[in-house]
Design a protein around this motif. Structure first.
Motif, short mmCIF file in Angstrom:
data_model
loop_
_atom_site.label_atom_id
_atom_site.label_comp_id
_atom_site.label_asym_id
_atom_site.label_seq_id
_atom_site.Cartn_x
_atom_site.Cartn_y
_atom_site.Cartn_z
N LEU A 1 46.01 3.90 -12.36
CA LEU A 1 44.91 4.16 -13.43
C LEU A 1 44.15 5.35 -13.48
O LEU A 1 43.88 6.02 -14.47
N ALA A 2 43.97 6.02 -12.25
CA ALA A 2 43.36 7.08 -12.25
C ALA A 2 44.08 8.20 -12.78
O ALA A 2 43.75 9.23 -13.22
N ASP A 3 45.34 8.07 -12.55
CA ASP A 3 46.49 9.20 -13.30
C ASP A 3 46.33 9.09 -14.82
O ASP A 3 46.21 10.34 -15.32
N VAL A 4 46.09 8.01 -15.34
CA VAL A 4 45.88 7.99 -16.63
C VAL A 4 44.67 8.55 -17.16
O VAL A 4 44.53 9.41 -18.15
N THR A 5 43.44 8.23 -16.54
CA THR A 5 42.41 8.74 -17.01
C THR A 5 42.06 10.18 -16.52
O THR A 5 41.73 10.92 -17.40
N ARG A 6 42.70 10.65 -15.78
CA ARG A 6 42.56 12.06 -15.21
C ARG A 6 43.71 12.81 -16.41
O ARG A 6 43.24 13.96 -16.89
N THR A 7 44.76 12.35 -16.79
CA THR A 7 45.53 13.10 -17.76
C THR A 7 44.85 13.28 -19.00
O THR A 7 44.98 14.25 -19.75
N LEU A 8 43.87 12.03 -19.51
CA LEU A 8 43.35 12.31 -20.74
C LEU A 8 42.14 13.05 -20.40
O LEU A 8 41.84 13.95 -21.47
N ALA A 9 41.34 13.16 -19.34
CA ALA A 9 40.30 14.10 -19.13
C ALA A 9 40.71 15.57 -19.11
O ALA A 9 40.09 16.37 -19.83
N ASP A 10 42.00 15.75 -18.55
CA ASP A 10 42.36 17.40 -18.56
C ASP A 10 42.66 17.71 -19.82
O ASP A 10 42.61 19.05 -20.04
N ASN A 11 42.94 16.83 -20.79
CA ASN A 11 43.19 17.05 -22.21
C ASN A 11 42.23 16.96 -23.14
O ASN A 11 42.23 17.06 -24.44
N HIS A 12 40.91 16.84 -22.54
CA HIS A 12 39.63 16.44 -23.33
C HIS A 12 39.77 15.36 -24.43
O HIS A 12 39.25 15.40 -25.48
N ILE A 13 40.33 14.32 -23.96
CA ILE A 13 40.21 13.05 -24.57
C ILE A 13 39.28 12.06 -23.91
O ILE A 13 39.25 11.72 -22.91
N ASN A 14 38.53 11.64 -25.06
CA ASN A 14 37.25 10.82 -24.64
C ASN A 14 37.73 9.48 -24.79
O ASN A 14 38.38 8.87 -25.67
N ILE A 15 37.46 8.46 -23.67
CA ILE A 15 37.91 7.02 -23.80
C ILE A 15 36.53 6.33 -24.20
O ILE A 15 35.38 6.57 -23.77
N CYS A 16 36.76 5.72 -25.49
CA CYS A 16 35.52 5.01 -26.13
C CYS A 16 35.35 3.49 -25.76
O CYS A 16 34.52 3.13 -25.68
N ALA A 17 36.91 2.94 -25.48
CA ALA A 17 36.76 1.40 -25.09
C ALA A 17 37.97 1.41 -24.25
O ALA A 17 38.93 2.03 -24.20
N LEU A 18 38.04 0.22 -23.43
CA LEU A 18 39.19 0.04 -22.64
C LEU A 18 39.12 -1.29 -22.30
O LEU A 18 38.02 -2.24 -22.04
N SER A 19 40.37 -1.91 -22.05
CA SER A 19 40.68 -3.45 -21.39
C SER A 19 41.79 -3.00 -20.61
O SER A 19 42.77 -2.24 -20.85
N ILE A 20 41.82 -3.89 -19.37
CA ILE A 20 43.20 -3.93 -18.53
C ILE A 20 43.30 -5.36 -18.17
O ILE A 20 42.54 -6.14 -18.02
N ALA A 21 44.72 -5.70 -18.44
CA ALA A 21 45.26 -7.05 -18.17
C ALA A 21 46.16 -6.79 -17.05
O ALA A 21 47.06 -5.91 -17.23
N ASP A 22 46.26 -7.67 -16.11
CA ASP A 22 47.01 -7.48 -15.18
C ASP A 22 47.74 -8.45 -14.40
O ASP A 22 47.34 -9.68 -14.83
N THR A 23 49.07 -8.41 -14.00
CA THR A 23 49.78 -9.45 -13.24
C THR A 23 49.89 -8.82 -11.87
O THR A 23 49.36 -7.81 -11.59
N THR A 24 50.52 -9.57 -10.78
CA THR A 24 50.69 -8.75 -9.59
C THR A 24 51.69 -7.68 -9.47
O THR A 24 51.34 -6.71 -8.73
#
Length: 143
Positions: A17-40
């Motif tokens: 998850l940190a990798d995704v957010t770092r990739t977006l941040a490094d490319n000046h893309i702002n997250i407006c909303a998010l949701s995560i659904a997970d399994t094991t």
């Protein structure tokens, strides 16, 4: 009127998850909303970002499994029953909701909700005809 949502398939491994957010941040893309659904074993991260086409390409180029879907952003009265009104309208008109999540942002007396429905264009028309506020994509991307 439809909003582009980025979905990212993530292995349940520390740091993904940190990798995704770092990739977006490094490319000046702002997250407006998010949701995560997970399994094991994996999770699906759903994102509304200010530059969805660019985010999809950047994440895909960075070896993430990514897709883009259309969702609806609505404003509902920020009071008991505000969300129920919108959901009742969809139910009465036989429009199924696949998933939904709220996002940060508020104008006046409205709270904001993201909806994924089976027929987004029909849902937009139906909700708008019943005085449910449909939030344009450009407004959502700037929140």
């Amino acid at each position: 009127m439809l909003v582009k949502q980025i979905s990212v398939f993530l292995e349940n491994k520390s740091g993904r998850l940190a990798d995704v957010t770092r990739t977006l941040a490094d490319n000046h893309i702002n997250i407006c909303a998010l949701s995560i659904a997970d399994t094991t074993d994996f999770g699906i991260l759903r994102l509304i970002v200010n530059k969805p086409e660019e985010a999809e390409k950047i994440l895909s180029d960075d070896q993430f499994t990514v897709s883009c879907t259309s969702v609806i952003a609505i404003g509902v009265e920020d009071k008991p029953g505000g969300l129920a009104k919108a959901l009742d309208i969809l139910h009465v008109n036989n429009i199924s909701i696949e998933y939904m999540y709220a996002f940060v942002g508020k104008t006046g007396n409205e709270a904001f909700v993201i909806l994924r429905v089976e027929n987004p264009d029909e849902a937009v028309k139906t909700l708008a005809s019943c005085d449910i506020s449909i939030i344009p994509s450009q407004q959502v991307y700037c929140m």
